[in-house]
Design a protein around this motif. Structure first.
Motif, short mmCIF file in Angstrom:
data_model
loop_
_atom_site.label_atom_id
_atom_site.label_comp_id
_atom_site.label_asym_id
_atom_site.label_seq_id
_atom_site.Cartn_x
_atom_site.Cartn_y
_atom_site.Cartn_z
N UNK A 1 0.83 -1.19 0.00
CA UNK A 1 0.00 0.00 0.00
C UNK A 1 0.88 1.24 0.00
N UNK A 2 0.48 2.32 -0.68
CA UNK A 2 -0.75 2.47 -1.47
C UNK A 2 -0.75 1.61 -2.74
N UNK A 3 -1.96 1.25 -3.16
CA UNK A 3 -2.15 0.36 -4.29
C UNK A 3 -2.90 1.10 -5.39
N UNK A 4 -2.33 1.14 -6.57
CA UNK A 4 -2.93 1.91 -7.66
C UNK A 4 -3.95 1.11 -8.46
N UNK A 5 -3.78 -0.21 -8.51
CA UNK A 5 -4.70 -1.04 -9.30
C UNK A 5 -4.80 -2.44 -8.70
N UNK A 6 -5.86 -3.13 -9.04
CA UNK A 6 -6.06 -4.49 -8.53
C UNK A 6 -4.94 -5.40 -9.00
N UNK A 7 -4.53 -6.31 -8.11
CA UNK A 7 -3.39 -7.17 -8.45
C UNK A 7 -3.39 -8.44 -7.61
N UNK A 8 -2.66 -9.42 -8.09
CA UNK A 8 -2.37 -10.62 -7.30
C UNK A 8 -1.11 -10.35 -6.50
N UNK A 9 -1.13 -10.67 -5.21
CA UNK A 9 0.02 -10.42 -4.35
C UNK A 9 0.90 -11.66 -4.26
N UNK A 10 2.19 -11.45 -4.12
CA UNK A 10 3.14 -12.54 -3.96
C UNK A 10 2.90 -13.20 -2.60
N UNK A 11 2.54 -14.46 -2.59
CA UNK A 11 2.17 -15.16 -1.35
C UNK A 11 3.36 -15.50 -0.46
N UNK A 12 4.57 -15.18 -0.90
CA UNK A 12 5.75 -15.48 -0.10
C UNK A 12 6.44 -14.22 0.44
N UNK A 13 5.81 -13.07 0.30
CA UNK A 13 6.41 -11.83 0.77
C UNK A 13 6.60 -11.84 2.29
N UNK A 14 7.59 -11.07 2.76
CA UNK A 14 7.95 -11.09 4.19
C UNK A 14 6.85 -10.59 5.11
N UNK A 15 5.96 -9.73 4.62
CA UNK A 15 4.92 -9.16 5.49
C UNK A 15 3.82 -10.17 5.82
N UNK A 16 3.72 -11.24 5.05
CA UNK A 16 2.64 -12.20 5.23
C UNK A 16 2.91 -13.09 6.44
N UNK A 17 1.95 -13.21 7.37
CA UNK A 17 2.13 -14.06 8.55
C UNK A 17 2.46 -15.50 8.17
N UNK A 18 3.29 -16.14 8.97
CA UNK A 18 3.73 -17.50 8.68
C UNK A 18 2.56 -18.48 8.60
N UNK A 19 1.54 -18.26 9.42
CA UNK A 19 0.39 -19.17 9.39
C UNK A 19 -0.31 -19.14 8.04
N UNK A 20 -0.33 -17.98 7.41
CA UNK A 20 -0.93 -17.88 6.09
C UNK A 20 -0.09 -18.64 5.07
N UNK A 21 1.21 -18.50 5.18
CA UNK A 21 2.11 -19.18 4.25
C UNK A 21 1.99 -20.70 4.40
N UNK A 22 1.88 -21.16 5.63
CA UNK A 22 1.79 -22.60 5.88
C UNK A 22 0.55 -23.21 5.22
N UNK A 23 -0.50 -22.40 5.09
CA UNK A 23 -1.74 -22.87 4.47
C UNK A 23 -1.74 -22.69 2.96
N UNK A 24 -0.64 -22.14 2.42
CA UNK A 24 -0.57 -21.91 0.98
C UNK A 24 -1.61 -20.90 0.52
N UNK A 25 -1.72 -19.78 1.25
CA UNK A 25 -2.76 -18.80 0.99
C UNK A 25 -2.45 -17.94 -0.24
N UNK A 26 -3.36 -17.95 -1.20
CA UNK A 26 -3.26 -17.10 -2.38
C UNK A 26 -3.99 -15.79 -2.08
N UNK A 27 -3.41 -14.66 -2.49
CA UNK A 27 -3.95 -13.35 -2.14
C UNK A 27 -4.14 -12.47 -3.37
#
Length: 217
Positions: free
Chosen positions: A148-174
């Motif tokens: 953020x800020x976000x200019x347009x709709x997008x798919x986020x990288x599911x392995x980025x450092x800001x993503x909680x580990x529990x989300x990564x463990x579940x293979x969460x697509x964002x």
């Protein structure tokens, strides 16, 4: 038990029917079909199917891929069968209760795009702020939203450092889309996939744009 199965198949007459027949051989009953994307001779379809108790979801993959040219992208449990074209109803509900608009949006979006959960977030001087979230959204605190800020709709990288580990463990697509202004966004997640296609991201952007206008009014 119901499952959502996403298939990539040749965009030609009879292919979907052949997939339905193949799924029927393992006792699967197709409850709904949603065309997610089409292009270059390939279609991406989401099928909600009911599988008899005792049957493993792997049987769905084997059956579907027995049809020439068909590839299964993902299979996941699906709770309930819902209309995938409920945008208008959701917007009308938000317009009738604008003070609760963000909560209504967060709760309603997962049902429309067949996601696990959604939340509305904002970037402030003190960091990330959660403005609303669906009932299934994780309670894990988010301290940073570097996208953020976000200019347009997008798919986020599911392995980025800001993503909680529990989300990564579940293979969460964002996927995320701005909501009225670049500093506020609608964040949608699918734990375990499948990934968000371009057409789905565009659908999110369109819905968020309409809701932003309604709430500003």
């Amino acid at each position: 038990m119901s499952f959502l199965i996403r298939v990539l198949l040749p965009d030609s007459p009879g292919t979907l029917g052949a997939v339905a027949t193949a799924l029927g051989t393992v006792g699967a009953d197709i409850l709904s079909v949603d065309v997610v994307e089409r292009g270059s001779g390939v279609a991406v379809d989401d099928l909600v199917v009911e599988l008899p108790s005792g049957r493993l979801p792997d049987a769905l993959i084997t059956a579907a891929e027995s049809v020439e040219g068909v590839e299964v992208d993902a299979v996941r449990p699906y709770a309930g069968v819902l209309d995938t074209h409920r945008e208008l109803e959701l917007v009308e509900e938000i317009a009738a209760q604008p003070k609760s608009g963000l909560d209504i949006l967060a709760e309603g979006v997962p049902r429309i795009v067949r996601a696990g959960w959604a939340m509305i977030v904002e970037h402030s001087e003190t960091g990330a702020v959660r403005l609303a979230s669906s009932s299934a959204a994780p309670e894990t605190a988010i301290t940073d939203l570097p996208w953020l800020p976000l200019e347009r709709a997008t798919v986020l990288d599911s392995e980025e450092a800001w993503i909680p580990e529990t989300w990564k463990e579940l293979g969460t697509e964002l996927a995320a889309t701005p909501l009225g202004k670049p500093g506020k966004a609608l964040l949608v997640a699918r734990p375990g996939g499948p990934n968000f296609r371009a057409a789905e991201v565009a659908r999110l952007a369109h819905l968020a744009g309409i809701v932003a206008v309604v709430l500003d009014g």
